[in-house]
Design an enzyme around this catalytic site. Sequence first.
Site, mmCIF file in Angstrom:
data_model
loop_
_atom_site.group_PDB
_atom_site.id
_atom_site.type_symbol
_atom_site.label_atom_id
_atom_site.label_comp_id
_atom_site.label_asym_id
_atom_site.label_seq_id
_atom_site.Cartn_x
_atom_site.Cartn_y
_atom_site.Cartn_z
ATOM 1 N N ASP A 101 0.861 -1.285 0.061
ATOM 2 C CA ASP A 101 0.056 -0.134 0.096
ATOM 3 C C ASP A 101 0.906 1.394 -0.025
ATOM 4 O O ASP A 101 1.787 1.505 0.809
ATOM 5 C CB ASP A 101 -0.944 -0.053 1.269
ATOM 6 C CG ASP A 101 -1.876 1.203 1.306
ATOM 7 O OD1 ASP A 101 -1.697 1.947 0.333
ATOM 8 O OD2 ASP A 101 -2.699 1.214 1.794
ATOM 9 N N SER A 188 -0.383 12.595 -17.364
ATOM 10 C CA SER A 188 -1.961 12.804 -17.942
ATOM 11 C C SER A 188 -2.342 14.269 -18.824
ATOM 12 O O SER A 188 -1.480 15.079 -18.569
ATOM 13 C CB SER A 188 -2.742 12.946 -16.449
ATOM 14 O OG SER A 188 -3.980 13.587 -16.814
ATOM 15 N N TYR A 201 -3.805 17.082 -8.185
ATOM 16 C CA TYR A 201 -3.314 16.107 -9.105
ATOM 17 C C TYR A 201 -2.666 16.509 -10.406
ATOM 18 O O TYR A 201 -1.583 15.932 -10.683
ATOM 19 C CB TYR A 201 -4.876 15.537 -9.373
ATOM 20 C CG TYR A 201 -4.871 14.773 -10.481
ATOM 21 C CD1 TYR A 201 -4.432 13.320 -10.401
ATOM 22 C CD2 TYR A 201 -5.216 14.634 -11.782
ATOM 23 C CE1 TYR A 201 -4.272 12.265 -11.001
ATOM 24 C CE2 TYR A 201 -5.213 13.614 -12.964
ATOM 25 C CZ TYR A 201 -4.703 12.364 -12.403
ATOM 26 O OH TYR A 201 -4.657 11.662 -13.347
ATOM 27 N N LYS A 205 1.043 15.354 -11.702
ATOM 28 C CA LYS A 205 1.257 14.949 -13.083
ATOM 29 C C LYS A 205 2.341 15.466 -13.920
ATOM 30 O O LYS A 205 2.855 14.933 -14.712
ATOM 31 C CB LYS A 205 -0.095 14.804 -14.021
ATOM 32 C CG LYS A 205 -1.094 13.733 -13.234
ATOM 33 C CD LYS A 205 -0.631 12.283 -13.583
ATOM 34 C CE LYS A 205 -0.702 11.548 -12.205
ATOM 35 N NZ LYS A 205 -0.329 10.139 -12.640
HETATM 36 N N1 LIG Z 1 -8.588 7.506 -15.757
HETATM 37 C C1 LIG Z 1 -8.373 8.518 -16.567
HETATM 38 O O1 LIG Z 1 -9.023 9.268 -17.124
HETATM 39 C C2 LIG Z 1 -6.902 8.889 -16.449
HETATM 40 C C3 LIG Z 1 -6.362 10.111 -17.347
HETATM 41 C C4 LIG Z 1 -5.166 10.502 -17.231
HETATM 42 C C5 LIG Z 1 -4.086 9.897 -16.481
HETATM 43 N N2 LIG Z 1 -4.539 8.745 -15.703
HETATM 44 C C6 LIG Z 1 -3.227 7.892 -14.956
HETATM 45 O O2 LIG Z 1 -3.621 6.584 -15.285
HETATM 46 C C7 LIG Z 1 -3.038 5.992 -14.037
HETATM 47 C C8 LIG Z 1 -3.883 5.067 -13.602
HETATM 48 O O3 LIG Z 1 -5.314 5.666 -13.530
HETATM 49 P P1 LIG Z 1 -6.627 4.710 -13.478
HETATM 50 O O4 LIG Z 1 -7.805 5.503 -14.131
HETATM 51 O O5 LIG Z 1 -6.621 3.501 -14.151
HETATM 52 O O6 LIG Z 1 -6.879 4.579 -11.888
HETATM 53 P P2 LIG Z 1 -7.962 3.493 -10.872
HETATM 54 O O7 LIG Z 1 -8.697 2.764 -11.935
HETATM 55 O O8 LIG Z 1 -8.456 4.376 -9.837
HETATM 56 O O9 LIG Z 1 -6.998 2.224 -10.591
HETATM 57 C C9 LIG Z 1 -5.816 2.630 -9.672
HETATM 58 C C10 LIG Z 1 -5.092 1.341 -9.338
HETATM 59 O O10 LIG Z 1 -4.052 1.697 -8.268
HETATM 60 C C11 LIG Z 1 -4.457 1.195 -7.221
HETATM 61 N N3 LIG Z 1 -3.904 1.923 -5.976
HETATM 62 C C12 LIG Z 1 -4.566 2.830 -5.912
HETATM 63 N N4 LIG Z 1 -4.112 3.446 -4.452
HETATM 64 C C13 LIG Z 1 -3.219 2.894 -4.146
HETATM 65 C C14 LIG Z 1 -2.267 2.760 -2.995
HETATM 66 N N5 LIG Z 1 -2.239 3.391 -2.173
HETATM 67 N N6 LIG Z 1 -1.386 1.587 -3.015
HETATM 68 C C15 LIG Z 1 -1.022 0.680 -3.918
HETATM 69 N N7 LIG Z 1 -2.207 0.730 -4.922
HETATM 70 C C16 LIG Z 1 -3.118 1.602 -5.119
HETATM 71 C C17 LIG Z 1 -5.901 0.508 -7.149
HETATM 72 O O11 LIG Z 1 -5.945 -0.459 -6.364
HETATM 73 P P3 LIG Z 1 -7.452 -0.907 -5.948
HETATM 74 O O12 LIG Z 1 -7.806 -2.041 -7.234
HETATM 75 O O13 LIG Z 1 -7.194 -1.623 -4.611
HETATM 76 O O14 LIG Z 1 -8.258 0.266 -5.859
HETATM 77 C C18 LIG Z 1 -5.700 0.282 -8.542
HETATM 78 O O15 LIG Z 1 -5.277 -0.988 -8.986
HETATM 79 C C19 LIG Z 1 -2.874 7.132 -12.844
HETATM 80 O O16 LIG Z 1 -1.563 7.316 -13.062
HETATM 81 C C20 LIG Z 1 -3.723 8.206 -13.557
HETATM 82 O O17 LIG Z 1 -3.128 9.470 -12.990
HETATM 83 C C21 LIG Z 1 -5.873 8.100 -15.843
#
Ligand SMILES: NC(=O)c1ccc[n+]([C@@H]2O[C@H](COP(=O)([O-])OP(=O)(O)OC[C@H]3O[C@@H](n4cnc5c(N)ncnc54)[C@H](OP(=O)(O)O)[C@@H]3O)[C@@H](O)[C@H]2O)c1
Length: 299
Positions: A101, A188, A201, A205
């Site tokens: 974590d 991002s 946030y 990024k």
């Molecule tokens: N989604 C978008 O639109 C978007 C856009 C631009 C950039 N991004 C970037 O892409 C990346 C992934 O985003 P996502 O949308 O896939 O996020 P997500 O769906 O919220 O998934 C996040 C993952 O990280 C894990 N996690 C969160 N907090 C944690 C912690 N404290 N320790 C260990 N693991 C942890 C979560 O575990 P759990 O399964 O336990 O929750 C999950 O597996 C991020 O860096 C984000 O900034 C996303």
Amino acid sequence: MEDWEIVWLTFAIFGAVKILCVILPWLYWKLFCCINLKQYSDGYVCITGATDGIGKALTKEFARRGFKILMISRNQSKLENVKREIEALYANSEIQFIQADFSMSHKNAEEFFASLNEKLKNYEISVLVNNVGVSDKKDLLNEDDGIIENQIGVNIYPSTLLAYYLIPEFLKRYEVGKKRSLIINFSSTAELGYFPNSAVYSATKKYNHFFSEATAYEYKQCIDTATIRPGVVITDLSATMKIQKYPLTVLPDDYAKSLLGSLRTGVSYGHWKHFIFGNFLTFLPFPIQSFIIQRLMPL
Ligand SMILES: NC(=O)c1ccc[n+]([C@@H]2O[C@H](COP(=O)([O-])OP(=O)(O)OC[C@H]3O[C@@H](n4cnc5c(N)ncnc54)[C@H](OP(=O)(O)O)[C@@H]3O)[C@@H](O)[C@H]2O)c1
Ligand SMILES: *[C@@H]1O[C@H](CO)[C@@H](O)[C@H](O)[C@H]1NC(C)=O
Ligand SMILES: *[C@@H]1O[C@H](CO)[C@@H](O)[C@H](O)[C@H]1NC(C)=O
């Protein structure tokens, strides 16, 4: 020439120059920054935040391509479920995980990451995917207790310190077997402008982007680096944003396929829809861009 013609001509020239500034770098990236993913397939792909969203989709896509996977995420039962799900999809896949974590990892970073690194030493890692990230949609003074700290901790410390511990291993791999390694970092489109209710946030990024490109330069002789700047991917992270309803959003599985299918070194969007979205944001001068973002995402 009449006055209005001069005005239009000026606009046309500015427009043409601006378009060239988008197209020429894109062509250079497309033609000269290619990566052959197969060259890293002898080692493990280490993915942080692999149990949901983009991380999980990437885990599946790497497994489909025959890579060995090492997932790092916080929830033991979700890790076990994802492992089982992927093994059911691809019978020969090799999936391992480490439960960690990151939310308090910055409290005692040296100790936390040194002990994580001890566990990583059991695997030869060839690809590091710094995916883990959290976001919150509140103005600064209304952020819940701990959430500011969580965003800075989770978005910055793991990618920085995992690189710190893994780069020496990557250098060794190169020295011993002339094998290159790959680091994929997640920035991002939120770094392209400041987004209301996302001050912390979008700033983290921006850190991811600059840190990634600077270290990429330092170790370019033996490590390849790709910095990915997604637009909106439909995951839990973007669920709280109204922006999920706008066009140009992508599902995680489609995003992962597109990303690995077109992977190159340098900065990219990972999907053509986000290329358009990003260029739409950056095409206009910063004050106009900010104005539009503020109208699209009111407080
Ligand atoms: N989604 C978008 O639109 C978007 C856009 C631009 C950039 N991004 C970037 O892409 C990346 C992934 O985003 P996502 O949308 O896939 O996020 P997500 O769906 O919220 O998934 C996040 C993952 O990280 C894990 N996690 C969160 N907090 C944690 C912690 N404290 N320790 C260990 N693991 C942890 C979560 O575990 P759990 O399964 O336990 O929750 C999950 O597996 C991020 O860096 C984000 O900034 C996303
Ligand atoms: C871990 O995931 C399971 C299954 O999704 C969930 O029921 C549980 O509450 C999660 N545990 C923690 C500590 O978040
Ligand atoms: C991104 O990639 C580089 C590798 O070039 C790595 O050193 C760095 O720690 C990564 N992390 C962040 C936060 O960008």
